[in-house]
Write a protein that holds these residues in place. Sequence first.
Motif, mmCIF file in Angstrom:
data_model
loop_
_atom_site.group_PDB
_atom_site.id
_atom_site.type_symbol
_atom_site.label_atom_id
_atom_site.label_comp_id
_atom_site.label_asym_id
_atom_site.label_seq_id
_atom_site.Cartn_x
_atom_site.Cartn_y
_atom_site.Cartn_z
ATOM 1 N N PRO A 10 0.518 -1.160 -0.135
ATOM 2 C CA PRO A 10 -0.054 -0.309 -0.117
ATOM 3 C C PRO A 10 0.510 1.327 -0.041
ATOM 4 C CG PRO A 10 -1.097 -1.356 1.734
ATOM 5 C CD PRO A 10 0.402 -1.971 1.049
ATOM 6 N N GLU A 11 0.622 2.425 -0.918
ATOM 7 C CA GLU A 11 1.141 3.701 -1.310
ATOM 8 C C GLU A 11 1.690 3.811 0.380
ATOM 9 O OE1 GLU A 11 2.378 5.504 -3.447
ATOM 10 O OE2 GLU A 11 1.880 3.344 -4.424
ATOM 11 N N GLU A 12 1.037 4.098 1.653
ATOM 12 C CA GLU A 12 1.473 4.999 3.048
ATOM 13 C C GLU A 12 1.833 3.849 3.298
ATOM 14 O OE1 GLU A 12 -1.010 5.069 7.187
ATOM 15 O OE2 GLU A 12 -2.154 4.063 5.643
ATOM 16 N N LEU A 13 2.086 2.506 4.032
ATOM 17 C CA LEU A 13 3.403 1.394 4.170
ATOM 18 C C LEU A 13 4.829 2.033 3.320
ATOM 19 C CD1 LEU A 13 4.269 -0.618 5.919
ATOM 20 C CD2 LEU A 13 3.334 -2.764 3.772
ATOM 21 N N LYS A 14 4.154 1.712 2.234
ATOM 22 C CA LYS A 14 6.058 2.479 1.174
ATOM 23 C C LYS A 14 6.490 3.133 1.481
ATOM 24 C CE LYS A 14 7.284 2.617 -3.532
ATOM 25 N NZ LYS A 14 6.854 2.384 -5.319
ATOM 26 N N PHE A 15 5.938 4.040 1.661
ATOM 27 C CA PHE A 15 6.436 5.919 2.384
ATOM 28 C C PHE A 15 6.929 5.348 3.890
ATOM 29 C CE2 PHE A 15 5.611 10.230 4.989
ATOM 30 C CZ PHE A 15 5.891 10.469 3.876
ATOM 31 N N ARG A 16 5.943 5.113 4.589
ATOM 32 C CA ARG A 16 7.066 4.976 5.841
ATOM 33 C C ARG A 16 7.488 3.779 5.852
ATOM 34 N NH1 ARG A 16 1.815 1.556 8.749
ATOM 35 N NH2 ARG A 16 3.521 2.169 10.316
ATOM 36 N N ILE A 17 7.993 2.947 4.936
ATOM 37 C CA ILE A 17 9.021 2.094 4.541
ATOM 38 C C ILE A 17 10.132 3.235 4.266
ATOM 39 C CG2 ILE A 17 10.074 0.584 3.485
ATOM 40 C CD1 ILE A 17 7.579 -1.115 3.598
ATOM 41 N N SER A 18 10.159 3.845 3.454
ATOM 42 C CA SER A 18 10.932 4.730 3.376
ATOM 43 C C SER A 18 11.471 6.327 3.928
ATOM 44 C CB SER A 18 10.156 5.926 1.828
ATOM 45 O OG SER A 18 10.577 4.754 0.751
ATOM 46 N N ALA A 21 13.543 3.260 6.991
ATOM 47 C CA ALA A 21 14.417 3.825 5.895
ATOM 48 C C ALA A 21 15.594 4.587 6.144
ATOM 49 C CB ALA A 21 14.594 2.784 4.963
ATOM 50 N N ALA A 22 15.252 5.829 5.706
ATOM 51 C CA ALA A 22 16.247 6.343 5.688
ATOM 52 C C ALA A 22 16.845 7.457 6.950
ATOM 53 C CB ALA A 22 15.371 8.113 5.196
ATOM 54 N N ASP A 23 15.698 7.105 8.185
ATOM 55 C CA ASP A 23 15.748 7.373 9.295
ATOM 56 C C ASP A 23 17.252 6.470 9.578
ATOM 57 O OD1 ASP A 23 14.267 9.779 9.885
ATOM 58 O OD2 ASP A 23 13.156 8.725 10.664
ATOM 59 N N ALA A 24 17.451 5.108 9.772
ATOM 60 C CA ALA A 24 18.129 4.509 9.252
ATOM 61 C C ALA A 24 18.996 4.436 8.719
ATOM 62 C CB ALA A 24 17.558 2.759 9.824
ATOM 63 N N GLY A 25 19.416 5.198 7.354
ATOM 64 C CA GLY A 25 20.122 5.143 7.181
ATOM 65 C C GLY A 25 20.908 3.582 5.673
ATOM 66 N N LYS A 26 19.550 3.257 5.710
ATOM 67 C CA LYS A 26 19.589 2.349 4.551
ATOM 68 C C LYS A 26 18.665 3.176 3.114
ATOM 69 C CE LYS A 26 20.215 -1.218 8.474
ATOM 70 N NZ LYS A 26 18.985 -2.366 10.101
ATOM 71 N N PRO A 28 15.330 1.449 1.431
ATOM 72 C CA PRO A 28 13.788 0.914 1.393
ATOM 73 C C PRO A 28 14.494 -0.398 1.585
ATOM 74 C CG PRO A 28 13.789 2.655 -0.107
ATOM 75 C CD PRO A 28 15.188 2.837 0.171
ATOM 76 N N HIS A 29 15.281 -1.442 0.289
ATOM 77 C CA HIS A 29 15.095 -2.290 -0.158
ATOM 78 C C HIS A 29 16.075 -3.104 0.966
ATOM 79 C CE1 HIS A 29 16.272 -5.933 -2.356
ATOM 80 N NE2 HIS A 29 17.167 -5.900 -1.772
ATOM 81 N N ALA A 30 17.187 -2.248 1.308
ATOM 82 C CA ALA A 30 18.463 -3.162 3.025
ATOM 83 C C ALA A 30 16.950 -3.271 3.895
ATOM 84 C CB ALA A 30 19.261 -2.399 3.276
ATOM 85 N N PHE A 31 16.168 -1.576 4.572
ATOM 86 C CA PHE A 31 15.590 -2.033 5.325
ATOM 87 C C PHE A 31 14.911 -3.233 5.066
ATOM 88 C CE2 PHE A 31 11.176 -0.479 7.379
ATOM 89 C CZ PHE A 31 12.556 -0.013 8.740
ATOM 90 N N MET A 32 13.855 -3.678 3.932
ATOM 91 C CA MET A 32 12.712 -4.683 3.765
ATOM 92 C C MET A 32 13.369 -6.204 4.213
ATOM 93 S SD MET A 32 10.342 -3.060 1.122
ATOM 94 C CE MET A 32 11.367 -2.722 -0.497
ATOM 95 N N ILE A 33 14.592 -6.061 3.415
ATOM 96 C CA ILE A 33 15.366 -7.768 3.623
ATOM 97 C C ILE A 33 15.859 -7.211 4.987
ATOM 98 C CG2 ILE A 33 17.383 -8.241 3.620
ATOM 99 C CD1 ILE A 33 15.824 -7.860 1.592
ATOM 100 N N GLU A 34 16.060 -6.488 6.074
ATOM 101 C CA GLU A 34 16.838 -6.922 7.875
ATOM 102 C C GLU A 34 14.827 -6.851 8.233
ATOM 103 O OE1 GLU A 34 17.164 -4.033 11.642
ATOM 104 O OE2 GLU A 34 18.515 -3.544 9.400
#
Length: 97
Positions: A10-18, A21-26, A28-34
Amino acid sequence: MASITTLKLPEELKFRISVAAADAGKTPHAFMIEALTVQTEAAERRHEFVSLALAAEQEVAAEGLVYDAGETFVWLRDRLAGGQSHSPRARPVTRRR
């Protein structure tokens, strides 16, 4: 070799992940893999825990002996403090209804 998997987010989840991920310095792909790795490992640990619990239940049912938790904790506390308390003794299982 990694395989390609498509996730429809869902677009909202994709935005939240972005954002996360940015806050974690990663990426989105690396964040989702983790995130997927962490959740998979948790599910595997839960499965192992349940398997061990079921095996322990079968062992108790077969042998019919258990140790009182309160007595065992007192014994462990005494032993850790360097004391010499009596070991807890195994007792037959009593069924509660």
